[in-house]
Design an enzyme around this catalytic site. Structure first.
Site, PDB file in Angstrom:
ATOM      1  N   HIS A 182       0.546  -1.275  -0.347  1.00 27.74           N
ATOM      2  CA  HIS A 182      -0.164   0.021   0.233  1.00 27.74           C
ATOM      3  C   HIS A 182       0.887   1.384  -0.313  1.00 27.74           C
ATOM      4  O   HIS A 182       0.230   2.276  -0.185  1.00 27.74           O
ATOM      5  CB  HIS A 182      -0.920  -0.008   1.275  1.00 27.74           C
ATOM      6  CG  HIS A 182      -2.005  -0.878   1.162  1.00 27.74           C
ATOM      7  ND1 HIS A 182      -2.937  -0.768   0.478  1.00 27.74           N
ATOM      8  CD2 HIS A 182      -1.651  -2.504   1.280  1.00 27.74           C
ATOM      9  CE1 HIS A 182      -4.439  -1.508   0.895  1.00 27.74           C
ATOM     10  NE2 HIS A 182      -3.841  -2.971   1.551  1.00 27.74           N
ATOM     11  N   LYS A 227      -8.694  13.900   4.447  1.00 22.94           N
ATOM     12  CA  LYS A 227      -7.522  12.670   4.045  1.00 22.94           C
ATOM     13  C   LYS A 227      -6.422  12.949   5.662  1.00 22.94           C
ATOM     14  O   LYS A 227      -6.279  14.084   6.439  1.00 22.94           O
ATOM     15  CB  LYS A 227      -6.905  12.782   3.219  1.00 22.94           C
ATOM     16  CG  LYS A 227      -5.825  13.951   3.193  1.00 22.94           C
ATOM     17  CD  LYS A 227      -5.392  13.521   1.270  1.00 22.94           C
ATOM     18  CE  LYS A 227      -6.297  13.801  -0.276  1.00 22.94           C
ATOM     19  NZ  LYS A 227      -6.176  12.721  -0.339  1.00 22.94           N
ATOM     20  N   ARG A 228      -5.625  11.680   6.426  1.00 27.93           N
ATOM     21  CA  ARG A 228      -4.996  11.842   7.167  1.00 27.93           C
ATOM     22  C   ARG A 228      -4.210  12.858   6.309  1.00 27.93           C
ATOM     23  O   ARG A 228      -4.289  13.184   5.345  1.00 27.93           O
ATOM     24  CB  ARG A 228      -3.893  10.473   6.746  1.00 27.93           C
ATOM     25  CG  ARG A 228      -4.967   9.428   8.195  1.00 27.93           C
ATOM     26  CD  ARG A 228      -5.072  10.081   9.441  1.00 27.93           C
ATOM     27  NE  ARG A 228      -3.626  10.394  10.162  1.00 27.93           N
ATOM     28  CZ  ARG A 228      -3.902   9.114  11.058  1.00 27.93           C
ATOM     29  NH1 ARG A 228      -3.916   8.428  10.758  1.00 27.93           N
ATOM     30  NH2 ARG A 228      -2.876   8.945  11.376  1.00 27.93           N
ATOM     31  N   LYS A 262       1.169  14.249   0.688  1.00 25.59           N
ATOM     32  CA  LYS A 262      -0.786  14.660   0.407  1.00 25.59           C
ATOM     33  C   LYS A 262      -0.584  16.022   0.306  1.00 25.59           C
ATOM     34  O   LYS A 262      -1.652  16.231  -0.221  1.00 25.59           O
ATOM     35  CB  LYS A 262      -1.464  14.201   1.426  1.00 25.59           C
ATOM     36  CG  LYS A 262      -1.961  12.658   2.449  1.00 25.59           C
ATOM     37  CD  LYS A 262      -2.286  12.721   2.994  1.00 25.59           C
ATOM     38  CE  LYS A 262      -2.703  10.770   2.875  1.00 25.59           C
ATOM     39  NZ  LYS A 262      -3.458   9.964   1.825  1.00 25.59           N
ATOM     40  N   THR A 319      -8.574   6.793  -2.405  1.00 29.62           N
ATOM     41  CA  THR A 319     -10.038   6.134  -2.261  1.00 29.62           C
ATOM     42  C   THR A 319     -10.800   7.863  -2.647  1.00 29.62           C
ATOM     43  O   THR A 319     -12.390   7.337  -2.873  1.00 29.62           O
ATOM     44  CB  THR A 319     -10.310   5.284  -1.513  1.00 29.62           C
ATOM     45  OG1 THR A 319      -9.552   5.356   0.073  1.00 29.62           O
ATOM     46  CG2 THR A 319      -9.368   3.659  -1.584  1.00 29.62           C
ATOM     47  N   LYS A 335     -14.401   8.184  -3.591  1.00 30.55           N
ATOM     48  CA  LYS A 335     -15.666   9.003  -2.525  1.00 30.55           C
ATOM     49  C   LYS A 335     -16.137  10.290  -3.835  1.00 30.55           C
ATOM     50  O   LYS A 335     -17.473  10.318  -3.686  1.00 30.55           O
ATOM     51  CB  LYS A 335     -15.484   8.964  -1.337  1.00 30.55           C
ATOM     52  CG  LYS A 335     -15.249   7.954  -0.893  1.00 30.55           C
ATOM     53  CD  LYS A 335     -14.556   7.260   0.239  1.00 30.55           C
ATOM     54  CE  LYS A 335     -13.645   5.936   0.770  1.00 30.55           C
ATOM     55  NZ  LYS A 335     -13.117   6.302   1.795  1.00 30.55           N
TER      56      LYS A 335
HETATM   57  C1  26V Z   1       2.110   5.319   7.034  1.00 31.06           C
HETATM   58  C2  26V Z   1       3.132   5.402   7.168  1.00 31.06           C
HETATM   59  C3  26V Z   1       3.754   5.170   8.332  1.00 31.06           C
HETATM   60  C4  26V Z   1       4.774   6.376   9.325  1.00 31.06           C
HETATM   61  C5  26V Z   1       4.738   7.486   8.136  1.00 31.06           C
HETATM   62  C6  26V Z   1       4.941   7.731   6.912  1.00 31.06           C
HETATM   63  C7  26V Z   1       4.011   7.044   6.861  1.00 31.06           C
HETATM   64  C8  26V Z   1       3.249   7.276   5.679  1.00 31.06           C
HETATM   65  C9  26V Z   1       2.274   6.430   4.496  1.00 31.06           C
HETATM   66  C10 26V Z   1       1.783   5.250   5.651  1.00 31.06           C
HETATM   67  C11 26V Z   1       0.616   4.679   5.163  1.00 31.06           C
HETATM   68  C12 26V Z   1       0.841   2.414   5.040  1.00 31.06           C
HETATM   69  C13 26V Z   1      -0.152   2.096   4.259  1.00 31.06           C
HETATM   70  C14 26V Z   1      -1.646   3.174   4.282  1.00 31.06           C
HETATM   71  O1  26V Z   1      -2.084   3.610   4.469  1.00 31.06           O
HETATM   72  N1  26V Z   1      -1.604   3.043   2.591  1.00 31.06           N
HETATM   73  C15 26V Z   1      -2.841   3.110   2.015  1.00 31.06           C
HETATM   74  O2  26V Z   1      -3.597   2.849   1.504  1.00 31.06           O
HETATM   75  C16 26V Z   1      -4.750   3.488   0.770  1.00 31.06           C
HETATM   76  C17 26V Z   1      -5.233   2.147   0.010  1.00 31.06           C
HETATM   77  O3  26V Z   1      -4.875   1.141  -0.311  1.00 31.06           O
HETATM   78  C18 26V Z   1      -4.067   4.135  -0.401  1.00 31.06           C
HETATM   79  O4  26V Z   1      -5.519   4.267  -1.581  1.00 31.06           O
HETATM   80  C19 26V Z   1      -3.210   5.321  -0.003  1.00 31.06           C
HETATM   81  O5  26V Z   1      -2.617   5.516  -1.309  1.00 31.06           O
HETATM   82  C20 26V Z   1      -1.764   4.283   0.315  1.00 31.06           C
HETATM   83  O6  26V Z   1      -1.709   5.558   0.977  1.00 31.06           O
END
Ligand code: 26V
Length: 796
Positions: A346, A534-535, A540, A642, A646
């Site tokens: 992801h 979004k987060r 982003k 996603t 929406k």
């Molecule tokens: C996690 C972390 C944690 C440590 C600090 C930096 C960082 C950056 C990104 C993440 C995201 C982890 C995985 C995640 O949530 N990915 C999301 O998955 C969605 C479903 O597939 C996708 O639509 C998003 O683009 C993607 O960011």
């Protein structure tokens, strides 16, 4: 159980008295909610049992979707709609003087996830059940989901969240299916019957107790299961300090993603991952044994999907079960494991790729560590044969290197399928981030572009638009969302476009009311609602959006006659509690909001709203009310997104970079129906010689805005935004905010102009809705079922 509203009312009143020991007149809203919730759960029980019996008797291959997050949101109305009893219940309740909408508000969101990854898992469960596919979720029953966000003087404050207050109505505790999960201790090797066997000695065990939540399919009598594991003390602890043991045990399922910046937090996180995996695999194997004896056929009957690397210990755990408990040899066990496990990636952000220090991993999970070591050695051996002498490559690709276990490498080696979540993301995995692995295992890689369940994100959240669509093209689109394309026929139908506009306007009025209730602010529903929810993360680029607002503010101050169509900029975002920079961006958004909203010179044209505590139930109110969807990540960084889907499904137009699934949205609607700006992924990934300082020097607009961060423009915040300033000028703006600024501003001018041609805007909006069927998670899940899991569902 009830086929008309009279029957419903009778049952409801009886049930309420029995459950609450009160008369209807004495009952509270909570009593009424609990009563209806329990009625629904009882109502689905028969089909739940029947579904399981059907899967068993047909001996269908079962999929288990292992995920550390499931962001379900509320379930009451969702279940009523999927069961097809929403109208009967609504009318029945109404006659009793209860408003169903008010009742749904009683439910706390099940917020067992951070963002996209967790919500995707929830959408997938809805699609699996609605397509009649044998797929179940396995997760953790966190006592506290994602924190509740309050904004106090512009700062994010985190409060613990307690979803279980009302979430309990959906779950069933199944204590008899509990699993013991071992930690710590040591491994003893013994040789019995000429075979080496391994025994985990002196382990501390935690009991994993499943709580099953029914996942109700849409109008199809299918009820799948989401199994959430709760950590509890084992029955026979030989412990001196029983209270300490109880505390240490229960904390494993207490919080979603505890802070892992310190070792203590890290151990807890790894404990959670193994807890989920061990409990799930053991219960999957137990269920398999009900019908089958020989574990050698496991992969024919079971597929285990791991959602990102968090559950990747499923690979060594399955090896352990097959060898230590099933008596299989390494080669046989490896063959079965690598035909059972599939993996979704992801993110390509390197800071998000999980690595565990051996000093933490080995003592906590001694047997699992042994197995990972063996997997690593065999893999390195294979690499040595293929690339003799290429030590660099082997070091790069090893699962264990530099005292760390690399979870993504374990996933790539131990699964039969590896997929990205949008076309661009999969290409980046294949040709950049996981290039070495793609060379060795090209057949494993495939793309599955994400999707969203149109049942929650259109039927449930936008009933007016749903009715309009059904009125003009019939209701077959609900089961075949691709049929939304039939709406294109109404492109030149003025009456239809007027209806579309009316519905958007009403949804905007609802959201305006929510904003007023939350913050006391009055916003104008006839202004453009420009939304970024979004987060909060640097990639982003909420900052780019803020800079655009500051630019507009500066322009309006300079020239009060500057022609600018009134806009309401709406933000919603939670920042990770330890993410300093992200929290500064929240403060900046709120500081800009204070400045802008208070200024009589601009306040008729410009409003900035930060909606507190962004979550699924709030999202359901926001998407239907948006005119503009901000999808402005630095190209190549957002795996899919996603939220973009929406918004599109609810008729908002995207302002976005060519990143993630935005590209596929553009491909479907065409360049004329989307606003694309900025660098593309190739340009970002191959950029040579970026010097952000040049943009600061040569673009007066940028210089002014960046200086405003620190020159007292925001009163009373002194050096508050230094970190943001430094990220742009000292750290050379790694996300290209300044580089994309001009392109973004130009595109936003085009957005404003287009909105003034209302007819054109509505046609664009219609085109977006019409093409959004592709992004139903039913399409995504059908692709997983066909290409990866090889499962079939009951036909509609
Ligand atoms: C996690 C972390 C944690 C440590 C600090 C930096 C960082 C950056 C990104 C993440 C995201 C982890 C995985 C995640 O949530 N990915 C999301 O998955 C969605 C479903 O597939 C996708 O639509 C998003 O683009 C993607 O960011």
């Amino acid at each position: 159980m009830f086929s008309n509203k009279e029957e419903f009312k009778k049952h409801f009143l009886q049930k309420l008295e029995m459950m609450c020991g009160k008369s209807f007149a004495e009952s509270t809203k909570e009593d009424q909610f609990d009563t209806l919730g329990h009625m629904i759960r009882e109502y689905v029980s028969t089909n739940w049992i029947k579904t399981n019996e059907r899967y068993r008797s047909e001996d269908q291959r079962q999929v288990y979707y292992l995920s550390i997050e499931f962001l379900l949101g509320r379930l009451l109305l969702h279940n009523l709609i999927n069961l097809g009893i929403d109208q009967v219940v609504e009318e029945g309740l109404c006659e009793l003087g209860i408003d169903l909408d008010c009742m749904t508000e009683v439910e706390t969101d099940a917020g067992l996830g951070n963002g996209g990854l967790g919500r995707l898992a929830a959408c997938f469960l809805d699609s699996l059940a609605s397509l009649g596919l044998p797929g179940h979720g396995c997760g953790i029953r966190y006592k506290h989901g994602l924190f509740e966000q309050k904004i106090v003087e512009g700062y994010q404050v985190e409060l613990p969240e307690l979803w279980l207050r009302h979430g309990q109505v959906w779950e069933v505790r199944k204590a008899d299916f509990a699993v013991e999960v071992p930690f710590w201790g040591h491994v003893q090797a013994a040789s019995d019957h000429e075979r080496l066997s391994f025994h985990h000695m002196d382990a501390e065990t935690i009991t994993a107790v499943p709580y099953d939540v029914p996942m109700v399919g849409y109008h199809n009598d299918t009820v799948n299961t989401l199994r959430l594991w709760n950590a509890e003390p084992s029955l026979f602890p030989i412990h001196k300090d029983i209270l300490k043991y109880k505390r240490e045990t229960e904390i494993v399922s207490e919080f979603l993603y505890p802070d892992d910046t310190h070792d203590e937090g890290k151990i807890l996180r790894l404990k959670q991952q193994y807890f989920l995996v061990c409990a799930s695999i053991n219960s999957i194997v137990k269920r398999y044994h009900v019908k089958h004896k020989d574990l050698r056929n496991l992969h024919r009957h079971v597929c285990i999907h791991i959602n990102d690397t968090h559950p990747v210990l499923a690979i060594p755990e399955l090896m352990r079960v097959l060898m230590d408990l099933g008596g299989l040899g390494w080669d046989e066990a490896w063959e079965i494991t690598t035909q059972t496990i599939s993996y979704t990636n992801h993110t390509t952000l390197s800071e998000a790729l999980e690595k565990w220090p051996i000093r933490i991993f080995q003592p906590l999970l001694p047997r699992i560590y042994m197995i990972v070591t063996e997997i690593n050695e065999r893999f390195c051996h294979l690499l040595w044969e293929r690339y003799p002498g290429d030590w660099n490559r082997i070091e790069r690709m090893a699962i264990i290197a530099h005292d760390q276990v690399k979870m993504a490498h374990l996933a790539l080696v131990g699964s039969f399928s590896v997929n990205g979540v949008a076309a661009l993301h999969t290409e980046i995995l294949k040709h950049r981030e996981m290039k070495d692995f793609y060379e060795v295992f090209p057949q494993k890689f495939n793309n599955k572009t994400n999707g969203i369940t149109h049942r929650r994100w259109l039927l449930k959240s936008n009933p007016e638009l749903t009715s309009l669509i059904t009125e003009v093209i019939g209701d077959s689109w609900v089961n075949k969302p691709e049929k939304l394309k039939e709406l294109l026929k109404f492109h030149n139908d003025a009456a239809f476009l007027t209806q579309l506009q009316r519905i958007k306007q009403e949804n905007k009025q609802h959201l305006a009311q929510i904003i007023k209730d939350q913050s006391g602010m009055i916003v104008d529903p006839s202004s453009i609602f420009d939304v970024q929810v979004k987060r909060l993360h640097a990639y982003k680029r909420q900052l780019l959006n803020v800079f655009h607002i500051m630019h507009i503010y500066n322009r309006l101050k300079e020239d009060p006659h500057y022609l600018f169509y009134p806009r309401t900029f709406i933000f919603g975002a939670k920042a990770s509690p330890g993410y300093y920079y992200a929290k500064k961006i929240i403060k900046l958004i709120n500081s800009v909001a204070d400045k802008v909203n208070d200024d009589p010179d601009v306040r008729d044209k410009l409003k900035v709203v930060f909606l507190e505590n962004y979550r699924v139930s709030l999202a359901e109110r926001i998407f239907p009310a948006a005119d503009i969807s901000e999808q402005i990540s630095t190209a190549s960084k957002e795996a899919s997104g996603t939220g973009n889907m929406k918004f599109m499904m609810n008729g908002a137009l995207t302002v976005g970079t060519l990143d993630g699934a935005n590209i596929e949205i553009r491909d479907l609607v065409g360049d004329d129906n989307i606003f694309i700006f900025g660098l593309n992924a190739d340009e970002v990934l191959n950029y040579k010689g970026y010097h952000s300082i040049e943009y600061f020097h040569y673009d007066k607009r940028i210089r002014r805005i960046v200086e405003q961060l620190t020159n007292g423009f925001f009163s009373g915040v002194d050096d508050e935004f230094e970190a943001i300033y430094d990220s742009l000028l000292i750290e050379n703006d790694q996300y290209f905010v300044l580089r994309d600024f001009d392109s973004y501003v130009q595109t936003q001018i085009a957005v404003g102009q287009t909105y003034e041609d209302r007819n054109k805007w509505l046609k664009m909006s219609l085109t977006n809705i019409a093409h959004s069927g592709y992004f139903s998670s039913d399409r995504t899940i059908n692709e997983y079922a066909r290409d990866i899991w090889k499962i079939k569902g009951a036909a509609h």
